[in-house]
Design an enzyme around this catalytic site. Structure first.
Site, PDB file in Angstrom:
ATOM      1  N   GLU A  81       0.829  -1.213   0.000  1.00  9.31           N
ATOM      2  CA  GLU A  81       0.000   0.000   0.000  1.00  9.31           C
ATOM      3  C   GLU A  81       0.861   1.260   0.000  1.00  9.31           C
ATOM      4  OE1 GLU A  81      -3.035  -0.050  -0.614  1.00  9.31           O
ATOM      5  OE2 GLU A  81      -3.890  -1.941   0.079  1.00  9.31           O
ATOM      6  N   ARG A 127       0.820   3.788  -3.250  1.00  9.03           N
ATOM      7  CA  ARG A 127       0.191   5.100  -3.013  1.00  9.03           C
ATOM      8  C   ARG A 127       1.240   6.187  -2.781  1.00  9.03           C
ATOM      9  NH1 ARG A 127      -5.544   3.799  -0.038  1.00  9.03           N
ATOM     10  NH2 ARG A 127      -5.552   1.580  -0.422  1.00  9.03           N
ATOM     11  N   ASP A 130      -5.266  -9.897  -8.057  1.00  3.64           N
ATOM     12  CA  ASP A 130      -5.579  -8.995  -9.180  1.00  3.64           C
ATOM     13  C   ASP A 130      -4.383  -8.327  -9.849  1.00  3.64           C
ATOM     14  OD1 ASP A 130      -5.192  -7.569  -6.812  1.00  3.64           O
ATOM     15  OD2 ASP A 130      -6.994  -6.337  -6.982  1.00  3.64           O
ATOM     16  N   GLU A 135     -11.947   0.825 -10.267  1.00  2.00           N
ATOM     17  CA  GLU A 135     -11.584  -0.091 -11.369  1.00  2.00           C
ATOM     18  C   GLU A 135     -12.440   0.046 -12.625  1.00  2.00           C
ATOM     19  OE1 GLU A 135     -11.850  -1.015  -8.159  1.00  2.00           O
ATOM     20  OE2 GLU A 135      -9.724  -1.311  -7.712  1.00  2.00           O
TER      21      GLU A 135
END
Ligand code: DMJ
Length: 674
Positions: free
Chosen positions: A305, A309, A438, A574
Site C-alpha cells: 500500500e 500510493r 488482481d 476499477e
C-alpha cells in the site's frame, strides 16, 4: 527538317504556354524509330535551340528550382530514413524474441542505468553520481502553470500529436531546452544547466505568472471534466477542513482516520491535482510535503500500500512537475521500505517499520499476498532508474523471476498466498482475478511495457494467464449473457466476481494496444459491459464490492445478485479506470456516457454536503445507502483522476504510449531502449 524548324525560321512565334516534348515522336514520324544515343542527343540539342530565350530561361529556372528542392528533401529524408531504420531494427530485435507479437509503440525514455556497485545506501547520492533523469528540469524549481484557456481549438484524439518537446524560442530569441510536459496550458520549463538534480531539498520558486513562450496548445476542458474538477474540489475541501495532513477523511464525523500517519490522501492526490490543473491546491499540498511529510517515524506500514500510493504518487508527481522535492521524498521512503526484502526467500514481508528499519509478516502467518509482492515492481524499478541505484530493481525483479519459476500455477493462474520462508505458494487450488491476486496480472503486462517490451518472461506469464482466465474463469450470465470472470476453488467454479476484477478490461485493452492479440480487445469489450452492468442493474446505480452472477435464467431475476455482506461501495476506481482505457483506444462515446452516469450516482449517494465523499454500506437502498463515514485515498488518487481522463479527448493528457499507470493510477514513464 521537321515542322517546328520552319516555324523557327519564320521568327519566334508568340505562345501562351511552353510545350516540352520529351519523347522522340517526331523522329518516329520522320523515318522510323531511331533510338541511338547520338540521335537523341542531336535531337534534344536542336529542340533546345529552337526555343525562345524566354522559354530557355524559364526551363533553366525550373531545373534550378527542382535541384534546390531535391537537395533540401534529400537532407531531411536522410534523417527520417536514419530514424526509420533505427526504429525498425529495434522492432526487429524484439520481434525476434517474441514471435507473432507486433510492437505498436516506441518506448520513450532511456532504459535504467546500471548503478555503481559501491554506491552507498540512503540518505544522499552525491550529485556527481546521479544520472540525469530524463525529462527533468534541474536547478531551482520553477513551476510555470498557466490557467486552462477555453478559447482554443479542441485537439481531438484523431488530431496530430504535437511535438511538445521541441526547443522553444524565448522573447530574447535564445533557444531554451525542451519543455518537460505540458498539457492544458501547464508547461514546465526545462533547466538551463545540465547538473543532476540536487540532493538537497529546495523550496521551489512560486509558480511564474509569465507564460511560457511556446507550449502545447491548451485543450479546452469539457463540461464533464469541469464536473470532475468540482467533485475533486468538494472532496478536497472536506479533507482540508477536517483531515489535513492525516491519512483519510471521515466526512460525516468531520474528522479523520490514521492508517500509516503519512498524509495518505494528500500524497495520493498530488498528481491528480496536477493533471486537473489545480495549481493553488497543488502548491499548498506541496508545502505540506516539504515541511511535514516525515518518514522517520516508528510506524508499521504495509509494503504494497505504501509503495503504490506513496512511492508511486511521489514518483509520478516528480515526473509531471519536475520538482526534485518529490524525488527526494521518494528516495527516502523507497530506502525505508527495503528491509521488507530481508527474508529467507527474498519474498518480501507484508509490513515494515519505516522508522526502525525492521520488517515482519502479519502476526498470524508468515505468508505474504501474491498480488502485494508482485505489484510493487513498477515503482521500485523506476526508483532505480532515477537514482542509478540498482538495489531497488534487483529486489523486485528477483521476486518476479522467482514467481515465474514456481509450481502451483494453473495455466498461468496463481494462488493468493506465498510463504516468505519457503518462497512457495500456499493455499493452493484457489484462483481469482480479484482480491489478493488482481494486480499480479496487471503488473506482468505493465512491467513488460515499462521496460520497453523486452522482458519476455513477463509477457509469457501474462499471455499464459489470460489463456488460463479464458479456460477456467470465463462464464456467461443469464438472462443477458454477460461475460464475467468467476473464481475457481479446488476445481469448483464460483460465479462470484469482485469489483476489483474490473481492472481487467482496461489491462486487456492496453495489451491489445501494445500489439497483443486482437481477441484480448474483444474480451475487454465484453467485460467492460459487464462491469457497467454491475452498476446499472443496482438500485443506486453504484456497484457493490462483490457480485454473484446468475448462470440460469429465473423469472424476475437480473444477471447480478448481491449478498448482504457484499453490498458496500468504497468509491473504488476499477470500472472507471477501464472505461478510460476503452474510450482512449476506441473513441466510443458510450464509455464516456457510462462514466458520466457513475459520477452522477457518486454525487447523488456518496457526496457529503459539508465536504468530502463517503463510502456507503448499501448500494441497494437509494433512500438510505448508509454512509460509512470514510473517504478512501484512492477516490482522489484514482477514481476522480480516471474520470477526468475519461472525459478528455486529448490523447496527450497522459499519453499512453509514454506513460504507464501504476495500480494506484500514478503515471510513470515508459523506458526507451538503451
Ligand atoms: C487501490 O489501492 C489499487 O487500485 C489497488 O490495486 C486495488 N485497491 C485499490 C482500489 O480499489
Amino acid at each position: 527538317m521537321y515542322a517546328g524548324a520552319a516555324a523557327a525560321a519564320a521568327g519566334p512565334p508568340r505562345r501562351d504556354f511552353i510545350s516540352v516534348s520529351l519523347g522522340p515522336e517526331e523522329a518516329v514520324g520522320a523515318g522510323g524509330y531511331n533510338n541511338s544515343k547520338a540521335w537523341r542527343r542531336r535531337s534534344c540539342w536542336r529542340k533546345w535551340k529552337q526555343l525562345s530565350r524566354l522559354q530557355r530561361s524559364v526551363i533553366l529556372f525550373l531545373f534550378a528550382f527542382l535541384a534546390v528542392c531535391g537537395v533540401i528533401s534529400y537532407t531531411s529524408m536522410g534523417e527520417a530514413w536514419k530514424s526509420l531504420t533505427n526504429k525498425s531494427s529495434d522492432d526487429q530485435r524484439t520481434e525476434q524474441k517474441i514471435p507473432g507479437v507486433k510492437l505498436a509503440n516506441p518506448a520513450v525514455l532511456p532504459a535504467p542505468q546500471k548503478a555503481d556497485a559501491n554506491r552507498g545506501d540512503y540518505p544522499e547520492l552525491s550529485p556527481q553520481e546521479q544520472p540525469n533523469p530524463p525529462h527533468v528540469r534541474r536547478g531551482p524549481s520553477n513551476l510555470q502553470i498557466k490557467a486552462p484557456r477555453r478559447d482554443t481549438r479542441l485537439k481531438t484524439r484523431h488530431s496530430t500529436i504535437r511535438a511538445v518537446e521541441e526547443p522553444v524560442q524565448t522573447d530574447k530569441g535564445e533557444k531554451t531546452e525542451k519543455s518537460i510536459i505540458s498539457w492544458r496550458g501547464a508547461v514546465i520549463e526545462p533547466d538551463q544547466n545540465t547538473e543532476p538534480p540536487s540532493s538537497k531539498i529546495k523550496e521551489p520558486e512560486k509558480p511564474s505568472s509569465v507564460e511560457a513562450e511556446v507550449q502545447k496548445e491548451p485543450v479546452p476542458i469539457t463540461e464533464r471534466q469541469q464536473a470532475v474538477i468540482e467533485a475533486f474540489r468538494h472532496a478536497w475541501r472536506g479533507y482540508k477542513d477536517f483531515a489535513w495532513g492525516h491519512d483519510e477523511l471521515k466526512p460525516l464525523s468531520k474528522s479523520y482516520s490514521e492508517w500509516f500517519g503519512l498524509g495518505l490522501t494528500l500524497v495520493d492526490a498530488l498528481d491528480t491535482m496536477w493533471i486537473l490543473g489545480l495549481k493553488e491546491e497543488f502548491e499548498e499540498a506541496r508545502k505540506w510535503v516539504a515541511n511535514d511529510l516525515v518518514f522517520d517515524k516508528n510506524v508499521d506500514v504495509n509494503l504494497f500500500e505504501s509503495t503504490i500510493r506513496i512511492l508511486g504518487g511521489l514518483l509520478s508527481t516528480y515526473h509531471l512537475s519536475g520538482d526534485s522535492l518529490f524525488l527526494e521524498k521518494a528516495k527516502d521512503i523507497g530506502n525505508r521500505l527495503m528491509p521488507a526484502f530481508k527474508t529467507p526467500s527474498k519474498i518480501p514481508y507484508s509490513d515494515v517499520n519505516i522508522g526502525r528499519g525492521t520488517a515482519h509478516p502479519p502476526r498470524w502467518t508468515s505468508d505474504s499476498t501474491v498480488a502485494e509482492v508482485t505489484s510493487i515492481q513498477l515503482e521500485f524499478r523506476e526508483l532505480s532508474r532515477l537514482t542509478g541505484d540498482e538495489k531497488f530493481q534487483k529486489a523486485v525483479d528477483e521476486v518476479m523471476k522467482h514467481v515465474h519459476t514456481l509450481s502451483g500455477k494453473n495455466d498461468g493462474l496463481v494462488p493468493m498466498f506465498i510463504n516468505t520462508n519457503s518462497g512457495q505458494f500456499t493455499h493452493l487450488g484457489v484462483y481469482t482475478l480479484g482480491a489478493r491476486a488482481d494486480s499480479y496480472y496487471e503488473y506482468l503486462l505493465k512491467q513488460w511495457i515499462q521496460g520497453g517490451k523486452k522482458e519476455n518472461e513477463l509477457l509469457e506469464d501474462y499471455m499464459r494467464a489470460i489463456e488460463g482466465v479464458k479456460k477456467h474463469l470465463l462464464q456467461r450470465s443469464a438472462p443477458r449473457k454477460l461475460t464475467f470472470v468467476g473464481e475457481l476453488a479446488h476445481g469448483h467454479f464460483s460465479a462470484k466476481m469482485d469489483h476489483l476484477v474490473c481492472f481487467l478490461p482496461g489491462t486487456l485493452a492496453l495489451g491489445a494496444h501494445n500489439g497483443l492479440d486482437a481477441d484480448h480487445m474483444k474480451l475487454a469489450e465484453a467485460l467492460i459491459e459487464t462491469c457497467y452492468q454491475m452498476y446499472a442493474q443496482v438500485e443506486t446505480g453504484l456497484s457493490p464490492e462483490i457480485v454473484h452472477f446468475n448462470l440460469h435464467a429465473q423469472k424476475g431475476h437480473k444477471d447480478v445478485e448481491i449478498k448482504p455482506a457484499d453490498r458496500h461501495n468504497l468509491l473504488r476506481p476499477e470500472t472507471v479506470e477501464s472505461l478510460f482505457y476503452m474510450y482512449r483506444f476506441t473513441g466510443d462515446k458510450k464509455y464516456q456516457d457510462w462514466g458520466w452516469e457513475i459520477l452522477q450516482n457518486f454525487n447523488k449517494y456518496t457526496r457529503v454536503p459539508t465536504g468530502g465523499y463517503t463510502s456507503i454500506n448499501n448500494v441497494q437502498n437509494p433512500s438510505n445507502p448508509e454512509p460509512r463515514d470514510k473517504m478512501e485515498s484512492f477516490f482522489l488518487g484514482e477514481t476522480l483522476k480516471y474520470m477526468f481522463l475519461l472525459f478528455s479527448d486529448d490523447i496527450d493528457l497522459i499519453n499512453l504510449d509514454k506513460y504507464i499507470f501504476n495500480t494506484e493510477a500514478h503515471p510513470l514513464p515508459i523506458w526507451a531502449p538503451a
